[in-house]
Each structure stands twice: as C-alpha cells, then as structure tokens.
Design an enzyme around this catalytic site. Structure first.
Site, PDB file in Angstrom:
ATOM      1  CB  THR A 158      -0.926   0.016   1.236  1.00 26.47           C
ATOM      2  OG1 THR A 158      -1.814  -1.094   1.158  1.00 26.47           O
ATOM      3  CG2 THR A 158      -1.739   1.297   1.302  1.00 26.47           C
ATOM      4  CE1 TYR A 159       5.288   5.149   3.540  1.00 30.02           C
ATOM      5  CE2 TYR A 159       6.867   4.536   1.830  1.00 30.02           C
ATOM      6  CZ  TYR A 159       6.472   5.378   2.860  1.00 30.02           C
ATOM      7  OH  TYR A 159       7.261   6.440   3.211  1.00 30.02           O
ATOM      8  CD1 TRP A 160       6.152  -0.159  -1.333  1.00 28.16           C
ATOM      9  CD2 TRP A 160       7.259   1.647  -2.023  1.00 28.16           C
ATOM     10  NE1 TRP A 160       7.280  -0.082  -0.579  1.00 28.16           N
ATOM     11  CE2 TRP A 160       7.990   1.021  -0.984  1.00 28.16           C
ATOM     12  CE3 TRP A 160       7.774   2.808  -2.618  1.00 28.16           C
ATOM     13  CZ2 TRP A 160       9.208   1.529  -0.540  1.00 28.16           C
ATOM     14  CZ3 TRP A 160       8.989   3.295  -2.154  1.00 28.16           C
ATOM     15  CH2 TRP A 160       9.684   2.657  -1.138  1.00 28.16           C
ATOM     16  CB  ALA A 161      -0.693   2.259  -3.817  1.00 26.24           C
ATOM     17  CD  GLN A 162       3.978   5.579  -8.841  1.00 24.90           C
ATOM     18  OE1 GLN A 162       3.534   6.032  -9.884  1.00 24.90           O
ATOM     19  NE2 GLN A 162       5.213   5.126  -8.732  1.00 24.90           N
ATOM     20  N   GLY A 163      -1.412   5.403  -7.680  1.00 27.06           N
ATOM     21  CA  GLY A 163      -2.672   5.834  -8.283  1.00 27.06           C
ATOM     22  C   GLY A 163      -3.704   6.272  -7.260  1.00 27.06           C
ATOM     23  N   GLY A 164      -4.794   6.836  -7.756  1.00 26.60           N
ATOM     24  CA  GLY A 164      -5.825   7.388  -6.890  1.00 26.60           C
ATOM     25  C   GLY A 164      -6.807   6.352  -6.390  1.00 26.60           C
ATOM     26  CG  ASP A 176       7.364 -15.084   2.386  1.00 27.05           C
ATOM     27  OD1 ASP A 176       7.807 -15.520   1.315  1.00 27.05           O
ATOM     28  OD2 ASP A 176       8.010 -14.339   3.139  1.00 27.05           O
ATOM     29  NE  ARG A 213      -4.109  -1.814 -13.652  1.00 22.44           N
ATOM     30  CZ  ARG A 213      -3.847  -1.688 -12.358  1.00 22.44           C
ATOM     31  NH1 ARG A 213      -3.708  -2.751 -11.599  1.00 22.44           N
ATOM     32  NH2 ARG A 213      -3.743  -0.489 -11.810  1.00 22.44           N
TER      33      ARG A 213
END
Length: 391
Positions: free
Chosen positions: A12-18, A190, A257
């Site tokens: 989640t921390y790296w999610a860019q989109g809206g 994992d 996409r």
C-alpha cells in the site's frame, strides 16, 4: 503484525494511483457500469454492487472525514481515465503517492488507539487451526476454524502462539518470483500456502501485469502510475509514433490495463525491440508533470531520465496477484464456525472477485467497504478455548 521492521513497509505504501470516490452527476449505477466495462463482463455482481454502493460513502466518512487524508485534486479535477476510464471523473489523488498518504493516516490513528499493538519483525509461520494443531483429535470433525497463528519473534528466535478471535490475512504479493516486477523485495508469496488448512483455497489464478513500468538497464523496475495516461501521455514506439489505436481503436491509450499490457507485449515482439515508450513530453506541460507526478519525476531522474524531456522506456511487469482464500462478500472464509463455545474466523480481503474485476476495481482503498462490513460480525464472536493448542 509484520515481518518488516517498520509497520509502514507494505505494498500500500508504494501505491501511486488514486482511489475511487464520486464525481459530479455520479451514481452507484454509473460506477457499477464502469467496473463491469473494465472487468470485461467477468465481475461478480454482488461484489460490484457492494463496492459501488458502499465504497464512496466510506471513503468520505473514514478517509476524508475521520482520518483527514488530504487529496491534492478534487474528483472533478482528476482524470476520468485513471482506472480504465470511468465515465464520471471520480478519482481522488494525493499527487502520485496516494497509498502512502492513506497508510500514514491509518497507522497514526492505530498508534493512538489504546487497544492496538504493533508487532514488527515478527514472521507468521502457520495459522492456528484446532483441526490440525489441537490436542483433541476429535476436532477434525468440527467445522473448520482459525484461532490465530504461530509467530516467529525475529529478535529472540522463539516461536509463540498469537491467539485471535478473528484473523485477517494480508500477506503481500508474490511479484519477486517473476523476472520483472514492481513489488518490494519482500513480496515473495510467503503466505500463499497457509489458507489450504483452515479455508478452501482458490489458488492464484492471475497475476496482474500493469503496462507502464520503467525498464532501466540492470536495475529494478520502477512503477509508473496509469494516471499519466489519463493525463494525456501516449504509448509510442522508438520513433515517437503512438500505437494503441491498432490494438484498441475505441479506447486507445485509455484502455484497461490488461488490454494495454497485452498491446505493449505484442508491439515489442512484432518490432523485435526490448521495450515500448511512454511519451509525456509531447502531450503534458512540464509544469503539470512536476506538480502532479513529483514522485515519478524524482524516481526517473535517479535512472537518468527526465520525463519532461525524454521518452520513458516501459515494459509490462508483475504487480499483484488475484486469488487465495475463497471468501464471501464481506471477506469471511467461514460463517461463524463453532469452536468449543467460541468462534474462530479467518478473513481474506477481496479475494472472491474474479481476476478482471480485481483489475477494474482495485485501488489503495479497495478494502475499506469490506473491513467496515466485517466489523459488526466480528464483534459478535465469543471467546474461544485456546488451551487445546500446544505451544
């Protein structure tokens, strides 16, 4: 609980989109129609209804009103194409770091809660299930249930029991098993084997492959938000010639996409080249690029690419997986399975959706309506007897 040394370390921390919200003149029916379109008709109708009717209101009440997540552009100003071109402009952004803004606000609220404890540097080893771990072997005849997990404390090397009335699986992705991925190093799949014991497993049917990923020589892929195509960027060949109209004449660069990813793949093989290109410089003013996509500008500059002047080399790359625990429409794998006077529940977020619906409806806030719907039911659980589970 997380194996990472920081609670913030997650996909989640790296999610860019809206995140889907609501636009002017929008409605649940219009949102549902757009999801069905992006899902190519393979969506689960009840899941679409739940998301379309409950999602925007919960974004408002939880993210905007309660957590005060700040968006830099209102829904009417954001692109109508950021998730497969919704007909109503309904996407909220926190520049190109929406996931980080949401997660920071959520973690801050949880840290302030007196009954929430964070366990970092703890690795889940196995789910605790009476049918498989209980001393009373007659438990195999009881309805399947989950009462927590065996957990490795990385600082001591000890494995401890961690009991819970409800267990929520959020074990990250598995992108690192692929040659090209946008996932963090720890996304190795994992947690994939666990659900087969306490819950029916749907396996991992599809790994989503969003199209726009920087391809720097001998370096990890860098994620490029699809919102740049919504803002006007075009996919082009090395000569700067757009090619998406050959693959989707109606939607072109605004196609969902999975369509775009297959088109780039076909173009690469057809031309015998290592990658395609994303052209921002010809279609978006440099000032707007810097204002709306600061994280992408900075990340690409580290690779020696100035997206206000240069074509951006891109390839499809593994992003997230679809499949796992088979759950109902509010995320429960079991309906209050009895456990010796108590309840043992296992939750898996958003796993009932078929692959293309997940492609259509995912976003940093996909779990909001599902977590809210689970809340009341989980609170009804009585305290199970855990003494039958050995250390």
């Amino acid at each position: 609980m997380t194996r990472a040394d920081r609670a913030e370390e997650s996909n989640t921390y790296w999610a860019q989109g809206g995140i889907i919200f609501r636009g002017e003149g929008d409605s649940p029916a219009l949102l549902a129609k757009d999801i069905e379109h992006a899902g190519d008709g393979l969506c689960h109708a009840e899941a679409v209804r739940l998301l379309a009717e409950s999602g925007p209101g919960l974004v408002q009440s939880i993210l905007l009103d309660r957590l005060k997540v700040r968006s830099t552009a209102g829904p009417t100003a954001s692109s109508p194409s950021a998730r497969g071109r919704p007909l109503a402009a309904r996407i909220l952004h926190a520049t190109d770091a929406t996931g980080r803004a949401m997660e920071d606000a959520m973690i801050a609220a949880l840290r302030a809660h007196p009954r929430v404890r964070f366990l970092t540097s703890h690795t889940a080893v196995d789910l605790l299930t009476p049918a498989h771990h209980g001393r009373d072997r007659r438990a195999i005849y009881d309805p399947l249930s989950c009462v927590g997990a065996y957990v490795l404390d990385q600082s001591t090397g000890r494995i401890n029991r961690c009991f819970a009335r409800a267990t929520v699986l959020a074990t990250g992705g598995l992108g690192q098993i692929y040659l090209r991925t946008t996932n963090p190093v720890g996304s190795r799949g994992d947690g994939s084997p666990w659900p087969t014991a306490p819950a029916p497993g749907d396996q991992h049917r599809v790994c989503a492959v969003p199209p726009d990923r920087v391809l720097p020589p001998q370096r990890p892929c860098f994620l490029i938000t699809e919102a740049v195509r919504g803002a006007g960027a075009r996919l082009v060949d090395e000569r700067g010639v757009p090619f998406m109209e050959r693959y989707d004449p109606e939607w072109k660069d605004l196609a969902p996409r999975d369509v775009v990813a297959r088109s780039i793949h076909s173009e690469i093989f057809r031309r015998g080249v290592p990658n395609a290109y994303l052209d921002l410089r010809s279609y978006i003013p440099a000032e707007r690029i810097r204002a709306e996509f600061p994280g992408m500008v900075k990340g690409c500059l580290e690779y020696g690419i100035d997206i206000t002047r240069d074509l951006l080399p891109v390839v499809p790359a593994a992003h997230y997986s679809c499949g796992g625990v088979w759950v109902d429409d509010v995320g429960r794998s079991h309906r209050r399975a009895p456990l010796r006077g108590g309840r043992g529940l296992l939750h898996g977020p958003a796993r009932r959706q078929p692959a293309r619906q997940h492609l259509a409806a995912r976003g940093p806030g996909m779990g909001v309506p599902r977590c809210r719907a689970r809340r009341g039911r989980t609170a009804l659980a009585r305290r199970p007897r855990y003494d039958d589970i050995p250390p």
